[in-house]
Design an enzyme around this catalytic site. Structure first.
Site, short mmCIF file in Angstrom:
data_model
loop_
_atom_site.label_atom_id
_atom_site.label_comp_id
_atom_site.label_asym_id
_atom_site.label_seq_id
_atom_site.Cartn_x
_atom_site.Cartn_y
_atom_site.Cartn_z
N SER A 1 0.83 -1.21 0.00
CA SER A 1 0.00 0.00 0.00
C SER A 1 0.86 1.25 0.00
O SER A 1 1.91 1.29 0.64
CB SER A 1 -0.92 0.03 1.21
OG SER A 1 -1.67 1.23 1.19
N LYS B 1 -4.65 -6.95 3.61
CA LYS B 1 -4.71 -5.92 2.56
C LYS B 1 -6.15 -5.73 2.07
O LYS B 1 -6.59 -4.61 1.80
CB LYS B 1 -3.77 -6.28 1.40
CG LYS B 1 -3.73 -5.24 0.28
CD LYS B 1 -3.26 -3.89 0.78
CE LYS B 1 -2.95 -2.81 -0.23
NZ LYS B 1 -3.80 -2.54 -1.32
N HIS C 1 -7.81 -3.72 4.70
CA HIS C 1 -7.24 -2.36 4.60
C HIS C 1 -8.00 -1.62 3.50
O HIS C 1 -8.45 -0.48 3.67
CB HIS C 1 -5.75 -2.47 4.28
CG HIS C 1 -5.11 -1.18 3.81
ND1 HIS C 1 -5.28 -0.71 2.52
CD2 HIS C 1 -4.35 -0.27 4.44
CE1 HIS C 1 -4.64 0.45 2.39
NE2 HIS C 1 -4.06 0.74 3.54
N ASN C 2 -8.19 -2.26 2.37
CA ASN C 2 -8.86 -1.62 1.24
C ASN C 2 -10.34 -1.39 1.52
O ASN C 2 -10.91 -0.38 1.09
CB ASN C 2 -8.68 -2.46 -0.03
CG ASN C 2 -7.29 -2.32 -0.60
OD1 ASN C 2 -6.37 -1.89 0.09
ND2 ASN C 2 -7.11 -2.69 -1.85
N GLU D 1 -10.40 1.56 3.41
CA GLU D 1 -10.09 2.65 2.46
C GLU D 1 -11.37 3.08 1.71
O GLU D 1 -11.66 4.28 1.61
CB GLU D 1 -9.03 2.12 1.50
CG GLU D 1 -8.73 2.92 0.27
CD GLU D 1 -7.82 2.11 -0.67
OE1 GLU D 1 -6.86 1.47 -0.20
OE2 GLU D 1 -8.07 2.11 -1.89
C1 6PG Z 1 -3.21 1.10 -1.68
C2 6PG Z 1 -4.47 0.96 -2.49
C3 6PG Z 1 -4.24 0.44 -3.86
C4 6PG Z 1 -5.47 0.65 -4.75
C5 6PG Z 1 -6.53 -0.42 -4.58
C6 6PG Z 1 -7.97 0.01 -4.49
O1 6PG Z 1 -3.27 0.66 -0.55
O2 6PG Z 1 -2.22 1.65 -2.17
O3 6PG Z 1 -5.38 0.13 -1.82
O4 6PG Z 1 -3.81 -0.86 -3.74
O5 6PG Z 1 -5.98 1.90 -4.58
O6 6PG Z 1 -6.38 -1.21 -5.70
O7 6PG Z 1 -8.50 0.16 -5.75
P1 6PG Z 1 -10.00 0.22 -6.20
O8 6PG Z 1 -10.61 1.45 -5.60
O9 6PG Z 1 -9.82 0.37 -7.69
O10 6PG Z 1 -10.72 -1.05 -5.86
#
Ligand code: 6PG
Length: 478
Positions: free
Chosen positions: A131, A186, A189-190, A193
């Site tokens: 990330s 991860k 984490h996403n 995010e």
């Molecule tokens: C990171 C991000 C990166 C990317 C993801 C999410 O931690 O640097 O998570 O890996 O932004 O792929 O992408 P999407 O929004 O396209 O699902």
């Protein structure tokens, strides 16, 4: 040259990670399907002080010969079919005990499968999400490894050197556990995010609908940043996005409101539902993107006369000093804490089901720098789990922020938005649902729904006063 590590893939992430590792003094062998690209890349680095640490190979066989044994190969090609193809090709040239590391955003179940498959061939595997985007890869990202446990000590010096360092100097990487552990971390984490990006999007949407200009919104966000608690990379990029201009106008006005995604958020929500771990903010963040994507349906509905504006819905000119804005701050604080709480609960529950051997405080500590979730709150969150790894829920460590005035302000804000606007606030609302539900010892809807199931299907219900499963004698229904 006998290289410490090899990298396959010269996209932006791969190239930047190679430079990062070479700069730390390790020798890196490089392979890319297009040989000319490899040659060009190596040539371009020749003048760098660490240029001699990079060696290009024009075949996979040559690449493997360049590596110290046991060989360690990082894959930075697109996730999915290209990764599987690269792994398959590597199995034909690597020897027993060699190590394959996939850095893609993969589903943790795919990584568990790859780990088992490669281990059965005598190879070793890490699924290690990265990330921090392009800049992180170059200057120090967070890494999320998991897989064959014996690999870690061998690859650790290189990865720790390349990783971002948290404020206490600890590198933002830990061995998360076996199988797909790293990719599971991860994935969540996403999912966090998605939720936090969406929360900032909703704050922008609400303030804009209440009459604040983009400049005013950016100024409000700056003030919130200065209050520290919400200071984060996610807030920084929200400020940048709100302020961005194209000509005389704001860029936000020129952007189509459809938000794409590559899968990790959806997989996280699916897997959480599958194991019965409630994560409404994470799930709703995925649904928010889905709602954004079906623009043609939204347009068709409006054309067909669906209009939820009422005489009550009126925008007001909110500014930095409006009491509403002060309350919205508390709503954001609580929603963000609630989103992290769901993320960590999901990780705990996935760990129980899949036996990863996760050490949650150590994992959370790796979110403190390098990754795109980095921010002030990660430090107290890490401390909370270090002090009590069995903390029932992250929200229990933030009762000062949540109880009393905080939650009251959150409710006032949701009530006011609901009364005065048609603004969609899916993750904000879902976070309030989570906080309310998770703090109640009795959910009365649960009592009634349990009885409904017994009325129509004799499904039985549990009782508060005795153990077991019970049925009631219901009167005959029409
Ligand atoms: C990171 C991000 C990166 C990317 C993801 C999410 O931690 O640097 O998570 O890996 O932004 O792929 O992408 P999407 O929004 O396209 O699902």
């Amino acid at each position: 040259m006998s290289a410490d590590i090899g990298v396959i893939g010269l996209g932006v992430m791969g190239s930047n990670l190679i430079l990062n590792i070479a700069e730390k003094g390790f020798k890196v062998a490089v392979y890319n399907r297009t040989v000319a690209k490899t040659q060009e890349f190596v040539k371009a680095q020749a003048a760098e002080p660490f240029g001699a640490n990079i060696v290009g190979a024009d075949s996979l066989e040559g690449f493997v010969k360049d590596l110290k044994v046991p060989r360690k190969v990082l894959i930075l090609v697109p996730a999915g079919a290209a990764t599987d193809q690269t792994i398959q090709q590597l199995t034909t040239v690597l020897d027993k005990n060699d190590i394959i590391v996939d850095t893609g955003n993969a589903h943790f179940k795919d990584q568990s499968r790859r780990a088992a498959d490669l281990e059965s061939k005598g190879l070793r595997f890490l699924g290690m999400g990265i990330s921090g985007g392009e800049e992180g890869a170059r200057k120090g990202p967070a890494f999320f490894p998991g897989g064959t446990l014996s690999v870690w000590e061998e690859i650790r010096p290189v990865i720790e050197a390349a990783a971002a360092k948290a404020e206490d100097g600890r590198p933002c990487v830990t061995m998360n556990g076996s199988g797909g552990a790293g990719s599971c971390v991860k994935m969540y984490h996403n999912a966090g995010e998605y939720a936090i990006l969406q929360l900032w999007g909703e704050a922008f949407n609400i303030l804009s609908d209440f009459g604040a200009s983009n400049d005013e919104i950016a100024a409000i966000f700056e003030e919130w940043k200065a209050r520290k608690l919400l200071d984060s990379y996610m807030l920084d990029i929200s400020i940048e996005a709100a302020k961005a201009k194209e000509g005389a106008g704001f860029l936000t006005d020129k952007v189509l409101d459809r938000v794409g995604s590559k899968g990790t958020g959806l997989w996280s929500a699916q897997e959480a539902l599958e194991i019965g771990c409630p994560a409404p903010s994470l799930n709703m963040a995925v649904i928010s993107r889905q709602l954004s994507m079906i623009k043609s349906e939204r347009i068709a509905n409006a054309k067909a006369g669906l209009n939820v504006d009422t005489p009550n819905t009126k925008a007001e000119g909110v500014t930095r000093s409006s009491p509403f804005v002060a309350k919205l701050y508390d709503a954001l604080v609580i929603s963000i804490i609630a989103s992290y709480a769901q993320m960590f609960q999901c990780l705990r529950e996935q760990d129980k089901v899949h036996g990863f051997g996760l050490n949650l405080p150590a994992t959370i500590a790796t979110f403190r720098a390098g990754c795109i979730l980095k921010g002030y709150l990660l430090q107290p969150m890490t401390k909370a789990f270090e002090a009590d790894k069995d903390l029932p829920n992250l929200m229990c460590a933030f009762t000062n922020e949540i109880n009393g005035t905080g939650i009251q302000n959150f409710r006032d804000v949701v009530a006011e938005i609901t009364m005065k606007s048609t603004t969609a606030m899916p993750v904000l609302s879902a976070s309030l649902v989570y906080v309310n539900a998770m703090s109640q010892t009795v959910l009365k809807y649960g009592q009634l729904v349990s009885l409904q199931r017994d009325v129509f299907g004799r499904h039985g219900f549990e009782r508060v006063d005795k153990e077991g499963k019970f049925n009631h004698e219901w009167p005959e229904m029409q």
